[in-house]
Design an enzyme around this catalytic site. Structure first.
Site, PDB file in Angstrom:
ATOM      1  N   LYS A   1       0.727  -3.914  -7.512  1.00 41.03           N
ATOM      2  CA  LYS A   1       1.876  -3.698  -7.884  1.00 41.03           C
ATOM      3  C   LYS A   1       2.551  -4.486  -9.035  1.00 41.03           C
ATOM      4  CE  LYS A   1       6.417  -3.421  -5.133  1.00 41.03           C
ATOM      5  NZ  LYS A   1       7.235  -3.759  -3.827  1.00 41.03           N
TER       6      LYS A   1
ATOM      7  N   GLU B   1       3.245   1.961   1.852  1.00 46.36           N
ATOM      8  CA  GLU B   1       3.068   0.580   1.351  1.00 46.36           C
ATOM      9  C   GLU B   1       2.946  -0.314   2.656  1.00 46.36           C
ATOM     10  OE1 GLU B   1       5.494  -2.552  -1.433  1.00 46.36           O
ATOM     11  OE2 GLU B   1       6.429  -0.905  -0.099  1.00 46.36           O
TER      12      GLU B   1
ATOM     13  N   CYS C   1       6.344   1.745  -4.431  1.00 51.98           N
ATOM     14  CA  CYS C   1       7.784   1.437  -3.819  1.00 51.98           C
ATOM     15  C   CYS C   1       8.658   1.204  -5.238  1.00 51.98           C
ATOM     16  CB  CYS C   1       7.632   0.286  -2.856  1.00 51.98           C
ATOM     17  SG  CYS C   1       9.395   0.340  -1.868  1.00 51.98           S
TER      18      CYS C   1
END
Length: 267
Positions: A106, A39, A140
């Site tokens: 995300k 990330e 994540c």
């Protein structure tokens, strides 16, 4: 398909240095079909990379290696918002001479770290097909939200290969202080979705946290089949066993009994 997971130490807010490090790591692991970076590999978590140089570098490396290159970058979107964007960059082909770029923004922003103050959340699930494998893109904190990433079966397709995706890619800046949940959740996502799961985490430090890695490939039984040693800048390569995965799904079709979630998935 061979996937190389790159466990990197990220230089804070220095895209050029991170490109240099990542290029060296990729060149040291030739003949993969896909290279996965952590990330915000070009800057570190929540630092800014608003121009296109990192994406251009990904396109160049994909062409040079004849492989896909994936990882998330901090970008300014077309609507002016900032996004934690997971790019999946494919090399040029006869049908697509410029190469193809897919991306996922995300969805779950890490409010504990004030990510929502800097970025806007994505809305859509993203699955990319590359060299016969269907890959789910996740970033994540998404790892903690299983409903969003729930695999499902297309009952009109051939048994075993009829799942929405075959491998979930989680790229992360996941702190060492919470590494045990990282490992547990990677295994859980693999077992519950009957898929491979690749978790690619960074090492080193930024102004806030220390990172120890924990980069792993998990199979559909929850077994760690490839991993990087903690606290090392290194990589690991694993070849997905697709026939074995399809056979397992056909023999033990768990998701035929799954609940139908309607928030993000069509039943």
């Amino acid at each position: 398909m061979k996937i190389t997971l790159l466990q990197q130490d990220i230089a804070w807010a220095d895209p050029v240095e991170n490109q240099r490090r990542s290029e060296a790591a990729i060149l040291a692991a030739p003949l993969s079909d896909l290279y996965v970076l952590p990330e915000m590999w070009s800057t570190g978590f929540n630092a800014i990379d608003e121009d296109t140089i990192s994406l251009l570098w990904m396109k160049d490396m994909a062409a040079r290696m004849n492989a896909a290159v994936a990882g998330s970058i901090s970008v300014k979107a077309e609507d002016g918002t900032k996004r934690n964007r997971f790019y999946f960059v494919m090399p040029p082909t006869e049908k697509c001479p410029e190469g193809k770029i897919e991306y996922y923004d995300k969805r779950h922003l890490f409010s504990y770290g004030n990510e929502q103050l800097h970025y806007s959340a994505g809305e859509e699930l993203k699955v990319v097909e590359w060299r016969g494998v269907k890959l789910l893109l996740q970033v994540c904190y998404d790892l903690r939200f299983p409903v969003f990433s729930r695999n499902r079966i297309d009952r009109h397709s051939e048994a075993g290969s009829n799942y929405l995706y075959d491998c979930a890619l989680y790229v992360a800046s996941w702190p060492a202080s919470r590494i045990k949940p990282w490992r547990i959740l990677l295994q859980a996502r693999a077992v519950e979705n009957q898929c491979y799961v690749a978790g690619v985490n960074r090492v080193g430090k930024d102004p806030v946290c220390r990172y120890c890695g924990g980069t792993e490939m998990i199979d559909a039984y929850g077994k760690v089949v490839a991993s990087c040693p903690d606290d090392e800048v290194t990589s690991t390569t694993f070849e997905l066993q697709m026939e074995a995965l399809h056979a397992f799904r056909t023999k033990f079709p768990v998701l035929e009994d799954a609940d139908a979630f309607s928030l993000f998935c069509k039943a």
